[in-house]
Design an enzyme around this catalytic site. Structure first.
Site, PDB file in Angstrom:
ATOM      1  N   ILE A  91      -0.317   1.576  -6.048  1.00 25.31           N
ATOM      2  CA  ILE A  91      -1.720   1.620  -5.650  1.00 25.31           C
ATOM      3  C   ILE A  91      -1.945   3.057  -5.161  1.00 25.31           C
ATOM      4  CG2 ILE A  91      -1.084   0.700  -3.373  1.00 25.31           C
ATOM      5  CD1 ILE A  91      -3.740  -0.500  -3.023  1.00 25.31           C
ATOM      6  N   SER A  92      -3.016   3.683  -5.635  1.00 26.97           N
ATOM      7  CA  SER A  92      -3.274   5.079  -5.267  1.00 26.97           C
ATOM      8  C   SER A  92      -3.598   5.190  -3.789  1.00 26.97           C
ATOM      9  CB  SER A  92      -4.473   5.620  -6.039  1.00 26.97           C
ATOM     10  OG  SER A  92      -4.335   5.355  -7.405  1.00 26.97           O
TER      11      SER A  92
END
Ligand code: SAH
Length: 248
Positions: A91-92
């Site tokens: 997940i960024s």
């Protein structure tokens, strides 16, 4: 006279009904994660880092990011860091999510004050799809890994975002049924922006996609369709997982 033990024999005191333990992990600063305050602090940091769009900041402040990561990582959910979400994907970090959505909006809104239809490639855990769901009228989000598609569905269920549609498939070909899109955003980086995305972009729409440059470095690329041409801008270096074709 000896009494026979009843069955089952009672060994020790009767069990006491336990109160359900509510899961309220504690942040390093001692703030419970169920507190809005932790997200407000994240939003303050995002604003200090240059995110200016009020709608993006509000969306980042309202989606509970900790619900999208494994319980072991919950206390890192609001730090500016990318986190593993399983199957080798990540997940960024919040700053990158906010920055890309801000670029996608590009100051454009429809009559409802939102961006129109958006296509997201790489649903992952579903976090960014949830944020997009608050700033766009409809979100189509595609994931090529069945395990993550299912996980995102589960993660998003409690949010009840009726305008977020999860699709299982290869996002390299886009999703023609939802086209044309006001925005297309990729969470995985390929060597070039696939032709299908350009075809499915509305006039005035934008593509925001990490793309591998000839130097081998990934950079954020913004493409904008005007009435006559596609404009392309190459921005800062980024580190996204690779865009892959096919499903798995
Ligand atoms: N936006 C996500 C980030 C997920 S990481 C989040 O908020 O969690 C990027 C995702 O892109 C990975 O899950 C990866 O499997 C997916 N992906 C890579 N290539 C893809 C493709 N061609 N089509 C759909 N998804 C793809």
């Amino acid at each position: 006279m000896s009494r026979r033990p009843s069955f089952p024999a009672r060994l020790g005191p009767p069990p006491v009904a336990k109160k359900p333990v509510s899961f309220s992990p504690v942040m390093p600063g001692g703030i419970g994660l169920d507190s809005q305050a932790v997200r407000a602090r994240m939003v303050q940091k995002l604003a200090a880092q240059g995110i200016a769009d009020a709608q993006v900041l509000a969306a980042m402040g309202s989606v509970e990011r900790h619900r999208f990561v494994d319980s072991a990582l919950v206390n890192q959910a609001y730090e500016d860091t990318s986190l593993p979400i399983g199957l080798g994907q990540t997940i960024s970090k919040p700053n990158v999510v906010a920055r890309m959505i801000e670029l996608l909006l590009g100051g454009k809104r429809d009559a409802s004050g939102k961006l129109g239809r958006v296509l997201e490639i790489g649903t992952g855990c579903g976090y960014q799809a949830a944020v997009l769901g608050l700033v766009a009228s409809e979100v189509y989000s595609i994931e090529r890994l069945r395990g993550l598609h299912d996980k995102a569905r589960e993660n998003l269920r409690p949010f009840r975002l009726a305008n977020v549609h999860l699709l299982f498939g290869d996002g390299m070909v886009g999703y023609a049924k939802g086209a044309p899109y006001a925005g297309i955003i990729a969470a995985a980086g390929g060597d070039a922006v696939p032709a299908a995305w350009i075809e499915q972009l509305a006039v005035g729409g934008r593509i925001v996609a990490p793309t591998v440059m000839p130097t081998g470095q990934q950079a954020l690329v913004v493409m904008e369709r005007t009435a006559r041409e596609m404009k392309q801008t190459v921005l800062e270096a980024v580190h996204f997982v690779p865009l892959k074709s096919g499903i798995a």
